[in-house]
Motif scaffolding. Sequence first.
Motif, PDB file in Angstrom:
ATOM      1  N   GLU A  89      -0.309  -3.532   7.870  1.00 44.04           N
ATOM      2  CA  GLU A  89      -0.155  -2.365   7.000  1.00 44.04           C
ATOM      3  C   GLU A  89       1.263  -1.804   7.060  1.00 44.04           C
ATOM      4  O   GLU A  89       1.742  -1.203   6.100  1.00 44.04           O
ATOM      5  N   VAL A  92       6.201  -3.639   5.200  1.00 44.10           N
ATOM      6  CA  VAL A  92       6.514  -3.204   3.832  1.00 44.10           C
ATOM      7  C   VAL A  92       7.704  -3.978   3.250  1.00 44.10           C
ATOM      8  O   VAL A  92       8.259  -3.578   2.224  1.00 44.10           O
ATOM      9  N   GLN A  94       7.849  -6.784   1.659  1.00 41.53           N
ATOM     10  CA  GLN A  94       7.617  -7.283   0.306  1.00 41.53           C
ATOM     11  C   GLN A  94       7.698  -6.150  -0.719  1.00 41.53           C
ATOM     12  O   GLN A  94       8.298  -6.306  -1.785  1.00 41.53           O
ATOM     13  N   MET A  95       7.105  -5.003  -0.374  1.00 39.39           N
ATOM     14  CA  MET A  95       7.160  -3.865  -1.290  1.00 39.39           C
ATOM     15  C   MET A  95       8.590  -3.394  -1.490  1.00 39.39           C
ATOM     16  O   MET A  95       9.010  -3.054  -2.605  1.00 39.39           O
ATOM     17  N   LEU A  96       9.374  -3.373  -0.402  1.00 42.43           N
ATOM     18  CA  LEU A  96      10.769  -2.960  -0.500  1.00 42.43           C
ATOM     19  C   LEU A  96      11.559  -3.925  -1.377  1.00 42.43           C
ATOM     20  O   LEU A  96      12.408  -3.508  -2.176  1.00 42.43           O
ATOM     21  N   GLU A  98      10.339  -5.842  -3.782  1.00 39.28           N
ATOM     22  CA  GLU A  98       9.911  -5.653  -5.170  1.00 39.28           C
ATOM     23  C   GLU A  98      10.535  -4.395  -5.762  1.00 39.28           C
ATOM     24  O   GLU A  98      10.957  -4.382  -6.924  1.00 39.28           O
ATOM     25  N   TYR A  99      10.604  -3.341  -4.944  1.00 37.70           N
ATOM     26  CA  TYR A  99      11.228  -2.107  -5.410  1.00 37.70           C
ATOM     27  C   TYR A  99      12.715  -2.335  -5.671  1.00 37.70           C
ATOM     28  O   TYR A  99      13.257  -1.868  -6.682  1.00 37.70           O
ATOM     29  N   SER A 102      13.124  -4.262  -8.915  1.00 34.81           N
ATOM     30  CA  SER A 102      12.854  -3.403 -10.072  1.00 34.81           C
ATOM     31  C   SER A 102      13.993  -2.420 -10.311  1.00 34.81           C
ATOM     32  O   SER A 102      14.389  -2.177 -11.458  1.00 34.81           O
TER      33      SER A 102
END
Length: 286
Positions: A89, A92, A94-96, A98-99, A102
């Motif tokens: 959890e 992060v 991957q989320m970073l 992707e952000y 973007s």
Amino acid sequence: MSQKNRIGSVIMSLTIFVFSACNSVNNSVNDEPLVKINESFLTKGKVYQAVPNSLSKEDSAIFAQDYINRWIRSELLLSKAELNLTPDEKDVEQMLEEYRRSLLIHQYQQKLLEQKYSPLITGSEIKKYYTDMVDNFKLAEPIIKGVFVIVPQSAPNINNLKDLYRSDEAEDIVKLEAYCFQNAKKYEVFLDHWLTFDEINKHLPEGINQTERFIRNNKYHHTTDSVNQYFLSIKEYKLGSEVAPLEFVESKIKAILLNKKRLEFIKQLEVDLYDEALKNKNITFF
């Protein structure tokens, strides 16, 4: 010392620092801690940099206190998150990524829009969109054209004003504006554009209820309170649920069309980049 007093002491220390600081403040002072939570420190320098230069001493202290409180709450939440989330959890990355992707794409698109694309919206495009989508432009509230004046009770030549604000003569409108410039606390001569009735109503000492009934039955309205006199002349009106005049929604339509054209530009950009990459053999399919 209570927690409240500790925070007050911190704020007092910081306020003194902010207003004695200058460009020559050395790093050792900037690095002085104000608050510590676990192994994280909030320094004087970090708070000082966050405080806008335009604020007064009192407002700077309020801003600094809010900043410190928000930092404390954020750090406490982060500590709990670190303790209670599983390793998966907390991963992060991957989320970073992707952000980041973007954000970079968005910035590049905006840069291209600014440098290479300034879409022009013509009057005929606006009129066509209005005609095609007219059912989407029903008014939610009454709008009016007219004159609205607030003058103090002590203003001179009030009787003259009573005549001028009712007149439709161009010469009298000029005289009215000259009078208002000298004597009015507030005035709106909005004969060439629409305002919602609420924009006027909120300035009256007693707001008018049943506004549509009032507008239908009153061309002029004069009221007073202990301080001011209020004059309203309604020259034209449209009631709620009627179709909004084109001029009232023109800026909204222009924004819609601009956004539509920008989206089309970005979509075409993606197609062009794809075709170019294929042509240059920069894309390899396996």
